[in-house]
Enzyme design. Structure first.
Site, PDB file in Angstrom:
ATOM      1  CE  LYS A 129      -3.461  -3.189   1.502  1.00 47.93           C
ATOM      2  NZ  LYS A 129      -2.564  -1.999   1.513  1.00 47.93           N
ATOM      3  CB  SER A 204      -4.623   0.609   3.580  1.00 43.88           C
ATOM      4  OG  SER A 204      -3.419   0.190   2.932  1.00 43.88           O
ATOM      5  CB  SER A 228      -0.470   0.571   4.438  1.00 43.69           C
ATOM      6  OG  SER A 228      -1.072   1.826   4.259  1.00 43.69           O
TER       7      SER A 228
END
Length: 529
Positions: A129, A204, A228
């Site tokens: 990420k 996310s 997420s």
């Protein structure tokens, strides 16, 4: 209080029911019925599990350079369609692959650091990420105020992956501040779903899930504080595991999280296409210092000896019901275990689930009446007023997304019930631990419907993240498993939840579900020779 929650929930249902008709019509006018397809996969290497690739590299059936080059070419192919990565290090990765091949081809005994035990993923590419630190990569988390922040250090989980021999290719797009389930922000734009470009990828860790599903990497590292990892894994049709908290190190990520987040809510974990990669990757991410916290992780699981439960509907305030196609897929999973192991799996109704949104919210602020944590994160430790930003948004002057602004406003509103729900969450945790014990698995929806259209969650699915978020509030391990595609050719999925510390149970059940339901389905077909 219940009357107030019921009234608010009813009003939300009325608004959604009215708006859904017009919004669906609007989306049909904008997107029509066109189904977007990615370019076909042209290299068989892209369809193999990470563990298989690692073995083939060691046995010299394929070179690390060939593997990395195949994935680099695939990422370059899909990027114009998906907008999935932020920063890349393709040339450095190819050079690292060449060095690994030279070492393996040397003929002499391998240095200990390259042994199969120390480096189980030698030569296998992966992604992370954008919120995770790595030198030379941006670490903005999609926040305008952090657009020039470049990492100089490496997040511990990423470091553990690199120590395992894996080769980092890129970092991937996230939602603004990592606090929404559509991966969109003002810095990098929106990431598209590989099965249908008009749909969201979740968040996310949306970019991390998308790039795995689209065969851009075999696996990626995600982080999960309210779904997420599991929401993007669900929407992109892959496996994702939220670990028991405090097993995989969470340091080196932005926003930084407080001690109570680390203890109960936040978990860094694996995202991959094949269930066989989950456990080896989890062990690598945990590192030698935490591996003992994974109870009997290497002991085989006898699935016939487990106790199974299922919940097919949350019946919580503010959330949508699970649609029929999801329920049918879940029922097929339940029936498989019932028939194979000659058992009856009871359907549970847990009354405390009705307060799921409030329980998670109270745990996020550790029972305090209000918070300014997210506000400080969005402006690099400078307080930002949500109402001011909302006005600026209507005047096209705000750089923040509407979900981020909404959260700014919500977290600043004092909630006198937070302490009560905080206590209730701990009681619920004790109750669910007794239920699951050390041999129980709960089958539970991941999300009530398949991946929504871009922008749709803001109005129609605002609180539906809680199908995953409540599991964070309870501090339990959970594995999202793909269950094929629905009538719209979008992924279906289910969560397997185990008792705290018993991650191996949900991982073992995930492998059984993969064998039964087929697992990941390609979003683009293999090109015939």
């Amino acid at each position: 209080m219940d009357k107030t929650l019921k009234f608010i929930s009813f009003i939300l249902w009325l608004i959604r029911s009215f708006l859904s008709i017009w919004i669906k019509l609007g989306f049909r006018l904008i997107f029509g019925n066109q189904k977007f397809k990615l370019p076909p996969i042209t290299n068989q290497i892209l369809l193999q599990p990470a563990t298989v690739i690692a073995k083939r590299i060691r046995q010299r059936q394929v070179t690390a350079y060939e593997v990395v080059r195949a994935y680099v070419e695939r990422i370059k192919t899909i990027q114009p369609y998906l907008n999935v990565y932020v920063d890349e290090r393709f040339e450095q990765a190819l050079n690292e692959a060449r060095q690994i091949d030279e070492i393996l081809d040397n003929g002499n005994s391998l240095p200990e650091q390259y042994s199969e035990e120390q480096a189980p993923f030698l030569g296998v590419p992966f992604a992370i990420k954008e919120s995770m630190q790595f030198p030379g990569f941006h670490n903005s988390t999609g926040i305008e105020a952090r657009k020039d922040i470049i990492s100089t250090e490496t997040a511990k989980s990423v470091e553990n992956m690199i120590k395992s021999g894996a080769i980092l290719l890129c970092n991937t797009n996230v939602s603004e501040g990592c606090m929404w389930f559509e991966s969109r922000n003002s810095l990098y734009g929106v990431t598209n779903n590989p099965y249908d470009l008009t749909r969201i990828v979740g968040g996310s860790s949306g970019g991390a899930g998308c790039i795995v599903s689209a065969a851009g990497v075999p696996f990626s590292v995600g982080a999960d504080i309210g779904g997420s990892i599991r929401l993007p894994s669900f929407m992109n049709g892959i496996f994702g595991h939220k670990t028991t908290p405090n097993i995989v190190p969470n340091d080196g990520q932005y926003p930084p999280h407080k001690d109570h987040h680390q203890k109960y809510l936040l978990a860094t974990g694996p995202m991959c296409r094949y269930a066989c990669d989950l456990q080896p990757m989890l062990k690598v991410l945990a590192g030698s210092e935490n591996i003992d916290k994974l109870i009997d992780i290497d002991t085989p699981v006898d699935l016939s000896k487990l106790r199974y439960f299922y919940i097919d509907e949350m019946d919580a305030y503010f959330v949508n019901k699970v649609d029929e196609e999801q329920k049918l897929a879940h029922r097929r999973v339940v029936e498989h275990f019932e028939h194979k192991y000659k058992i009856h799996i009871p359907r549970l109704r847990l009354n405390r689930l009705r307060y799921a949104v409030s329980l998670w919210s109270a745990m996020m602020v550790d029972g305090e009446l209000s918070s300014s944590d997210f506000s400080l994160s969005l402006c690099n430790n400078t307080y930002v007023n949500g109402y001011h930003e909302l006005l600026k948004k209507f005047l096209f002057r705000s750089t923040h997304t509407l979900p981020a602004i909404g959260l700014l406003i919500l977290e600043a509103l004092p909630n006198k019930y937070n302490r009560r729900f905080h206590r209730l969450a701990h009681k619920f945790f004790d109750e669910i631990q007794v239920l699951l014990g050390d041999d129980g698995v709960l089958l539970f929806p991941t999300f009530p419907q398949s991946a929504p259209f871009h922008g749709w969650p803001l109005i129609m699915n605002t609180f539906d993240y809680i199908y995953c978020g409540i599991i964070n509030a309870l501090g339990l391990p959970s594995t999202q498993c793909p269950l094929g595609l629905d009538s719209q050719y979008l992924p279906l999925g289910i969560q397997c939840i185990a008792g705290r510390g018993h991650d191996k149970l949900s991982l073992a059940v995930a492998q059984e579900i993969e064998q039964t339901m087929g697992g990941w389905v390609q979003p683009s077909r293999m090109k015939s020779c």
